[in-house]
Design a protein around this motif. Structure first.
Motif, PDB file in Angstrom:
ATOM      1  N   VAL A   1      -5.269   0.755   4.190  1.00  0.00           N
ATOM      2  CA  VAL A   1      -4.373   0.045   5.120  1.00  0.00           C
ATOM      3  C   VAL A   1      -4.350  -1.434   4.767  1.00  0.00           C
ATOM      4  N   MET A   2      -5.513  -2.003   4.468  1.00  0.00           N
ATOM      5  CA  MET A   2      -5.582  -3.420   4.101  1.00  0.00           C
ATOM      6  C   MET A   2      -4.759  -3.686   2.836  1.00  0.00           C
ATOM      7  N   SER A   3      -4.867  -2.815   1.861  1.00  0.00           N
ATOM      8  CA  SER A   3      -4.123  -2.980   0.601  1.00  0.00           C
ATOM      9  C   SER A   3      -2.623  -2.866   0.837  1.00  0.00           C
ATOM     10  N   MET A   4      -2.223  -1.883   1.625  1.00  0.00           N
ATOM     11  CA  MET A   4      -0.793  -1.697   1.904  1.00  0.00           C
ATOM     12  C   MET A   4      -0.224  -2.865   2.701  1.00  0.00           C
TER      13      MET A   4
ATOM     14  N   MET B   1      -9.889   7.933  17.660  1.00  0.00           N
ATOM     15  CA  MET B   1     -10.117   8.490  16.340  1.00  0.00           C
ATOM     16  C   MET B   1     -10.969   7.543  15.506  1.00  0.00           C
ATOM     17  N   LYS B   2     -11.867   8.125  14.727  1.00  0.00           N
ATOM     18  CA  LYS B   2     -12.660   7.329  13.795  1.00  0.00           C
ATOM     19  C   LYS B   2     -11.928   7.282  12.462  1.00  0.00           C
ATOM     20  N   CYS B   3     -12.099   6.190  11.739  1.00  0.00           N
ATOM     21  CA  CYS B   3     -11.433   6.025  10.459  1.00  0.00           C
ATOM     22  C   CYS B   3     -12.473   5.741   9.389  1.00  0.00           C
TER      23      CYS B   3
ATOM     24  N   GLN C   1      -7.933 -11.099   0.777  1.00  0.00           N
ATOM     25  CA  GLN C   1      -8.005  -9.888   1.586  1.00  0.00           C
ATOM     26  C   GLN C   1      -7.723 -10.220   3.046  1.00  0.00           C
ATOM     27  N   LEU C   2      -7.178  -9.276   3.752  1.00  0.00           N
ATOM     28  CA  LEU C   2      -7.067  -9.405   5.199  1.00  0.00           C
ATOM     29  C   LEU C   2      -8.462  -9.176   5.780  1.00  0.00           C
ATOM     30  N   PRO C   3      -8.790  -9.810   6.888  1.00  0.00           N
ATOM     31  CA  PRO C   3     -10.119  -9.607   7.480  1.00  0.00           C
ATOM     32  C   PRO C   3     -10.308  -8.141   7.893  1.00  0.00           C
TER      33      PRO C   3
END
Length: 152
Positions: A31-34, A21-23, A3-5
């Motif tokens: 986003v990490m998966s993409m 903006m809150k996510c 995984q990306l951190p």
């Protein structure tokens, strides 16, 4: 697959949105998966091109060929801009590293440090005299230590 951190991805997203903006966690995970998938696809393609050309090391040249072969040519100008920025940052870091290995520069820094030490010492003694003149019993408790070499 690694995984990306998550914290790094969150920081990246925050900087991209100017922190306005809150996510949701779901968005960050997507986003990490993409990003992971994008890296995997481009790396696999670059590796294939590299092997087809009989090379054993994937270089930037193969990265751009992979991007092109994946029909993502529109990204290349932006990626080249980023590459130039990174190269510039690396050059600056290398120049700074070289400066600290330069004897002349180190001597200049040492001289500046000695001057600052003397200036601080004078300021401290001036403050003690000013305090005494105005009847303040308070003394500044600042001590300066020097090596035996510096005192000579």
């Amino acid at each position: 697959m690694e995984q990306l951190p998550k914290a790094t991805v969150q920081q990246f997203i925050k900087s991209s949105t100017n922190g306005d903006m809150k996510c949701s966690n779901e968005f960050v995970t997507q986003v990490m998966s993409m990003a992971r998938e994008y890296i995997q696809v481009v790396s696999d393609q670059a590796n294939t091109i590299c092997l087809e050309q009989g090379k054993k090391t994937i270089s930037g040249e193969f990265f751009y060929k992979a991007i092109s072969k994946l029909k993502l040519d529109s990204q290349i100008p932006h990626l080249k801009e980023i590459e130039e920025e990174i190269k510039e940052e690396v050059n600056v870091k290398n120049q700074n590293r070289a400066r600290f290995q330069d004897e002349e520069h180190l001597k200049q820094l040492e001289e500046q440090q000695k001057q600052l030490y003397e200036k601080a010492k004078l300021e401290n003694s001036k403050n003690m005299i000013d305090d005494e003149e105005f009847g303040k019993s308070r003394k500044l408790n600042i001590q300066f230590e020097q090596d035996d070499e510096d005192q000579q």
